[in-house]
Design an enzyme around this catalytic site. Sequence first.
Site, short mmCIF file in Angstrom:
data_model
loop_
_atom_site.label_atom_id
_atom_site.label_comp_id
_atom_site.label_asym_id
_atom_site.label_seq_id
_atom_site.Cartn_x
_atom_site.Cartn_y
_atom_site.Cartn_z
N SER A 1 0.83 -1.20 0.00
CA SER A 1 0.00 0.00 0.00
C SER A 1 0.86 1.25 0.00
CB SER A 1 -0.92 0.01 1.23
OG SER A 1 -1.55 1.25 1.40
N LYS A 2 0.51 2.22 -0.85
CA LYS A 2 1.25 3.47 -0.86
C LYS A 2 1.00 4.25 0.43
CE LYS A 2 -2.13 6.13 -3.61
NZ LYS A 2 -2.33 6.86 -4.87
N ARG A 3 -0.13 3.99 1.09
CA ARG A 3 -0.40 4.66 2.37
C ARG A 3 0.59 4.20 3.44
NH1 ARG A 3 -7.02 4.68 3.02
NH2 ARG A 3 -7.49 5.71 1.04
N GLY B 1 3.67 3.52 2.72
CA GLY B 1 5.01 3.86 2.25
C GLY B 1 5.66 2.83 1.36
#
Length: 499
Positions: free
Chosen positions: A272-274, A276
């Site tokens: 997940s880009k949330r 990182g």
Amino acid sequence: MTNSCTDNRIVVYKKIKGEIMKTVRTRFAPSPTGYMHVGNLRTALYAYLIAKKDGGSFILRIEDTDRERYVEGAVDIIYSTLKDAGLTWDEGPDIGGQYGPYIQSERMDAYLDYAKQLVEKGGAYYCFCSKEELESRCVTGEAEGVVRYDGHCGSLTKDECGRRVSAGESYVIRQKMPREGVTMFDDLVYGTIEVDNSELEDQVLIKSDGMPTYNFANVVDDHAMAITHVVRGNEYLSSTPKYNLLYQAFEWDVPCYIHCAPVMKDEHQKLSKRNGDASYQDLVAKGYLPEAIINYLALLGWSPKGEHEIFSLSELVAAFDIDGISKSPAIFDGEKLKYINSEYIRALSLDEYRRHALPYIKQVVRREIDIDVLCAAMQPRTETFADIPDKLMFIDNVPEYGNELYENKKMKTNAETAKLALEDILPVLEQLEDFSYNGVHAALFKLIEERGVKNGYMLWPLRVALSGVPVSPGGGVELAAMLGKIETVSRLKKALGQL
């Protein structure tokens, strides 16, 4: 209503009830919320491959109605990422098309009109409940943890709703779900899915500020743009029955569904880009080639027939088959990506390699060297371009090292034999006029033949003396040709002084 996917084919819609067969149309509909997550890019790739497999159209649509998460410049990132990856769209915000506009915020007038049509058809209703009333009217369903609105306002008369709307009372528009039976649909990956209607919430279609919810705008836009195949993450499996009930209420054709399992960081965490985790831009910055990234993402949840794993984009189009998409989550394997990237790097021409590598070389190398010799030595040893600087720190300045570095059991060398070898090599290279790779190679191998020793006896000490590191790009010949005569002779004299 026609269901176009009952035969599990993707080429065209079947001709049912005299309807015209339709060309495959897929879409990628990202929200402009930052960098492109690799899972989103994989969705775009699969949608592209499904469309192009049979000459269909790949559409780009920007879903920008979530203004709280909107990131300035993110639309440009979407454009540049897809172009960089080779996923060219046939219709989209920048190039237009007959089904535009392709930006959700530019389609706002249509959503309320459709919602009001649905109210007239009996598939939706006005809800005037306040926040406090909603809290008191929510009930827990049979599925643990599922809380839904009890549908109180669904029983209001048309006249009462009209009066309250005219009076300016705040409202939302909710989808009216059936309370009995099941809703089922066919997914080309997961097969037939059934959901008990009693667990479906009367979801909000139009919010109190007049904005559509994602679930409603998504369906309206897919219909308006004649999308035939919807590719998305399997987190939307539970929402799909709600979408299908909307299609049924409007008497619209239901698209084919291809739900894909998530990309995982490990067995327990989603990538997940949330959190990182790596975005496409991160991977490019780390020295991965776009072609290698796309190749790897295709394999991240899809298995080709046969053992072949290296595919160009055109080869992926030819090989891709929905039957190969896995129901199981795919774990992002950095080592596998490195392997694929190294294969692509080795396949580059020397000029292409130099173009990619030069910015990384210049980060640490200030000395005049033979770049072509360096690149020829580095290319077969490069997994990612970002690895290059650490491997070249010795070029400007030889690090301090101990004489034990000359010890090599395989080469049968040590500090004493190294001193003898370098004493032989130094005068040969001092007197050498042709200091090209070929010139150095010929002179050193003539010396090796004259001395009657193995190659490593001479070349291992030379490599150590010129680099001062355990592992270097290329052996002694490459390093000497790369550094040039003056620097090579200087380093050999320094090494002999230390020995």
